[in-house]
Design a protein around this motif. Structure first.
Motif, short mmCIF file in Angstrom:
data_model
loop_
_atom_site.label_atom_id
_atom_site.label_comp_id
_atom_site.label_asym_id
_atom_site.label_seq_id
_atom_site.Cartn_x
_atom_site.Cartn_y
_atom_site.Cartn_z
N PHE A 33 -54.58 -30.73 27.08
CA PHE A 33 -54.83 -29.47 27.79
C PHE A 33 -53.87 -28.36 27.34
O PHE A 33 -53.16 -27.77 28.14
N THR A 34 -53.87 -28.12 26.04
CA THR A 34 -53.10 -27.03 25.45
C THR A 34 -54.09 -26.05 24.81
O THR A 34 -55.30 -26.25 24.88
N GLY A 35 -53.60 -25.03 24.18
CA GLY A 35 -54.47 -24.08 23.51
C GLY A 35 -55.36 -23.34 24.48
O GLY A 35 -55.10 -23.29 25.69
N SER A 36 -56.45 -22.78 23.97
CA SER A 36 -57.32 -21.96 24.80
C SER A 36 -58.02 -22.77 25.89
O SER A 36 -58.20 -22.28 27.01
N ILE A 37 -58.37 -24.02 25.60
CA ILE A 37 -59.00 -24.86 26.63
C ILE A 37 -58.01 -25.15 27.75
O ILE A 37 -58.33 -25.07 28.93
N GLY A 38 -56.79 -25.46 27.38
CA GLY A 38 -55.76 -25.72 28.38
C GLY A 38 -55.45 -24.49 29.21
O GLY A 38 -55.29 -24.59 30.43
N ASN A 39 -55.38 -23.35 28.54
CA ASN A 39 -55.13 -22.09 29.27
C ASN A 39 -56.23 -21.81 30.28
O ASN A 39 -55.96 -21.41 31.41
N LEU A 40 -57.46 -22.01 29.87
CA LEU A 40 -58.60 -21.78 30.78
C LEU A 40 -58.57 -22.79 31.93
O LEU A 40 -58.78 -22.41 33.09
N THR A 41 -58.31 -24.03 31.63
CA THR A 41 -58.23 -25.06 32.68
C THR A 41 -57.13 -24.73 33.67
O THR A 41 -57.32 -24.79 34.88
N GLN A 42 -55.97 -24.34 33.15
CA GLN A 42 -54.84 -23.98 34.01
C GLN A 42 -55.19 -22.77 34.88
O GLN A 42 -54.90 -22.76 36.08
N SER A 43 -55.84 -21.80 34.31
CA SER A 43 -56.24 -20.60 35.06
C SER A 43 -57.22 -20.94 36.17
O SER A 43 -57.10 -20.45 37.30
N ALA A 48 -58.00 -21.95 42.08
CA ALA A 48 -58.38 -22.85 43.17
C ALA A 48 -57.18 -23.20 44.05
O ALA A 48 -57.29 -24.01 44.96
N GLY A 49 -56.01 -22.60 43.73
CA GLY A 49 -54.82 -22.81 44.54
C GLY A 49 -53.98 -24.02 44.13
O GLY A 49 -53.16 -24.49 44.90
N LEU A 50 -54.20 -24.52 42.92
CA LEU A 50 -53.47 -25.69 42.45
C LEU A 50 -52.44 -25.30 41.40
O LEU A 50 -52.76 -24.61 40.44
N GLU A 51 -51.22 -25.75 41.59
CA GLU A 51 -50.16 -25.48 40.63
C GLU A 51 -50.23 -26.47 39.47
O GLU A 51 -50.30 -27.68 39.69
N TRP A 52 -50.19 -25.95 38.25
CA TRP A 52 -50.26 -26.75 37.03
C TRP A 52 -49.19 -27.85 37.04
O TRP A 52 -49.46 -28.99 36.64
N SER A 53 -48.01 -27.53 37.52
CA SER A 53 -46.91 -28.49 37.51
C SER A 53 -47.11 -29.64 38.50
O SER A 53 -46.47 -30.68 38.39
N LYS A 54 -48.01 -29.48 39.44
CA LYS A 54 -48.26 -30.53 40.44
C LYS A 54 -49.44 -31.42 40.08
O LYS A 54 -49.73 -32.38 40.79
N VAL A 55 -50.11 -31.09 38.97
CA VAL A 55 -51.28 -31.83 38.52
C VAL A 55 -50.90 -32.69 37.32
O VAL A 55 -50.13 -32.27 36.47
N TYR A 56 -51.44 -33.89 37.25
CA TYR A 56 -51.24 -34.73 36.07
C TYR A 56 -52.47 -34.58 35.18
O TYR A 56 -53.59 -34.63 35.67
N ARG A 57 -52.26 -34.41 33.88
CA ARG A 57 -53.34 -34.17 32.94
C ARG A 57 -53.34 -35.23 31.84
O ARG A 57 -52.30 -35.53 31.27
N THR A 58 -54.53 -35.76 31.57
CA THR A 58 -54.66 -36.77 30.52
C THR A 58 -56.10 -36.78 30.00
O THR A 58 -56.94 -36.01 30.47
N THR A 59 -56.36 -37.66 29.05
CA THR A 59 -57.70 -37.81 28.50
C THR A 59 -58.05 -39.30 28.42
O THR A 59 -57.17 -40.15 28.43
#
Length: 151
Positions: A33-43, A48-59
Motif C-alpha cells: 500500500f505505497t505509491g498512488s494506490i496506497g495514497n488513495l487507500t490511505q485517503s 471514513a475516520g480511520l487513522e492509517w497508523s491504527k490499521v494493519y496493511r498486508t496482501t
C-alpha cells in the motif's frame, strides 16, 4: 521480480486491510500500500475516520509477480496455497476485529466466496468464523491509466 512486501501497521489492529498482491510501487519499497494506490487507500480510510497508523496493511501474496498475473506464481517459486497459509498465520497473530478485503483473491482467501461483485459491501464471516470481513474493489481500479495493479 522477487521483492518481498511485508505487512505493516498497528500490531493490534481493529481493522486489517488485505489486498491481493503487491503493486509495482510496493515491490520497489518492500512494503504494501505505497505509491498512488496506497495514497488513495490511505485517503479513503481517512475520510471514513480511520487513522492509517491504527490499521494493519498486508496482501495475500507477499511477492511481486510477473505482469501481475497470478498464473505466474510458479515462476517466482511460490504457491498460492503457501501464501494463503502465511496470511492466515498473520491474521491469527494480529487478531483484527474486522478485515477489509480489497480484491477478488483477498475475498476468496478470507471467506471462500468468489464473486466480488455479489459480496461487495456485505459484512461476511471469515472462513474460520472468527473475524468479520467486508470486501470491495481495489482502490487502484479507480486510477485510470495507472500502470500499478494488484494489491
Amino acid at each position: 521480480m522477487s521483492n518481498y512486501c511485508r505487512g505493516e501497521g498497528n500490531p493490534r489492529p481493529q481493522l486489517m486491510v488485505v489486498g491481493d498482491f503487491p503493486s509495482a510501487a510496493d515491490a520497489n519499497s518492500g512494503t504494501c500500500f505505497t505509491g498512488s494506490i496506497g495514497n488513495l487507500t490511505q485517503s479513503m480510510l481517512s475520510e471514513a475516520g480511520l487513522e492509517w497508523s491504527k490499521v494493519y496493511r498486508t496482501t495475500v501474496i507477499k511477492q511481486a509477480i510477473p505482469n501481475n498475473d497470478i498464473r505466474s506464481l510458479k515462476l517466482c517459486g511460490i504457491t498460492l496455497e503457501s501464501e494463503q497459509t502465511n496470511l492466515w498465520t498473520e491474521i491469527k497473530a494480529l487478531k483484527p476485529t474486522c478485515i477489509l478485503a480489497l480484491g477478488s483473491l483477498a475475498l476468496e482467501t478470507l471467506t471462500g466466496f468468489k464473486k466480488l461483485q455479489e459480496y461487495r459491501g456485505s459484512i461476511l464471516r471469515s472462513s474460520d468464523q472468527t473475524t468479520k470481513v467486508v470486501a470491495t474493489y481495489n482502490p487502484g481500479q479507480l486510477l485510470v491509466g495507472n500502470t500499478e495493479k494488484g494489491i
